[in-house]
Design an enzyme around this catalytic site. Structure first.
Site, PDB file in Angstrom:
ATOM      1  N   TYR A  30       0.832  -1.205   0.000  1.00 21.30           N
ATOM      2  CA  TYR A  30       0.000   0.000   0.000  1.00 21.30           C
ATOM      3  C   TYR A  30       0.870   1.259   0.000  1.00 21.30           C
ATOM      4  CZ  TYR A  30      -3.373   3.444   1.778  1.00 21.30           C
ATOM      5  OH  TYR A  30      -4.154   4.562   1.956  1.00 21.30           O
ATOM      6  N   GLU A  52     -11.858   5.440   5.052  1.00 18.07           N
ATOM      7  CA  GLU A  52     -11.291   6.232   6.149  1.00 18.07           C
ATOM      8  C   GLU A  52     -12.299   6.354   7.291  1.00 18.07           C
ATOM      9  OE1 GLU A  52      -8.281   7.098   6.531  1.00 18.07           O
ATOM     10  OE2 GLU A  52      -7.425   6.976   4.518  1.00 18.07           O
ATOM     11  N   TRP A  60      -5.471   0.825  10.338  1.00 17.89           N
ATOM     12  CA  TRP A  60      -5.702   0.856   8.897  1.00 17.89           C
ATOM     13  C   TRP A  60      -5.534  -0.514   8.264  1.00 17.89           C
ATOM     14  CZ3 TRP A  60      -8.338   3.139   5.498  1.00 17.89           C
ATOM     15  CH2 TRP A  60      -8.015   3.084   4.145  1.00 17.89           C
TER      16      TRP A  60
END
Length: 203
Positions: A30, A52, A60
């Site tokens: 990522y 988000e 995350w």
């Protein structure tokens, strides 16, 4: 010393990265191919706003590992389709183990899709209006990376005014970082030094 103090860290391949990008393989991929690269298009940005929001209060990586589940559950984050979700869809999603089963966040995602449909000019134009100064000095350590900025506070305020939920200043700044509105790769990170951060996500 912590990674926050030492700055970019060499990985097994010898490339320097922001320290968090080496904590798991999912993060490395990522970090190298998406984070900090420009994302455009209403639907792609709606996906990032939604993810988000779901990340709020969680790590995350939890979201990254469920990303395909989220895409399947929310019709590929096509705004026009998600805006049409009703109570039956909410109940369906609350039973879907492929996502984070949080009623408030699910309902917020549907509400945000409806709000996005009402925007004059679209979500892309609204979000990119708040891009940070491209000449802002590169952070040298993670400790120099802010959690909130004047731009993220203004973006959050604008989104809330337009009916969006789960879009506080911290979440808005994470969105800005993820979608390339600001480049917070550390000064010595290979993504920044190679110029890759300026390329579209995934390239």
């Amino acid at each position: 010393m912590s990674d926050e103090a030492t700055g970019a860290v060499p990985g097994p391949d010898g490339l320097l990265r922001c320290g968090w990008g080496l904590s798991a393989e999912d993060y490395r991929e990522y970090h190298d191919t998406e984070w900090g690269r420009p994302v455009h298009g209403d639907d792609p940005l709606f996906e990032r706003v939604s993810l988000e929001a779901f990340q709020s209060g969680l790590s995350w990586i939890t979201i990254l590992r469920r990303r395909e589940g989220f895409r399947a559950a929310f019709a590929g984050f096509r705004i026009s389709e998600v805006a049409g979700f009703g109570p039956a869809d909410t109940e369906r999603l609350l039973q879907d183990a492929g996502i984070i089963r949080n009623r408030a966040k699910i309902e917020a995602t549907v509400a945000n899709a409806r709000a996005a449909l009402e925007l004059d000019g679209g979500l892309d134009a609204l979000i990119w209006r708040y891009a940070a100064d491209p000449d802002r000095p590169a952070p040298r350590t993670l400790a120099e990376v802010p959690a909130v900025t004047a731009e993220s506070t203004a973006l959050a305020k604008e989104l809330k005014k337009r009916g969006f939920r789960f879009v506080g200043p911290t979440t808005a700044y994470a969105l800005m970082q993820a979608c390339g509105l600001v480049d917070d790769h550390l000064a010595d990170c290979h993504v920044r030094t190679s110029g890759a951060a300026g390329r579209p996500a995934g390239t």
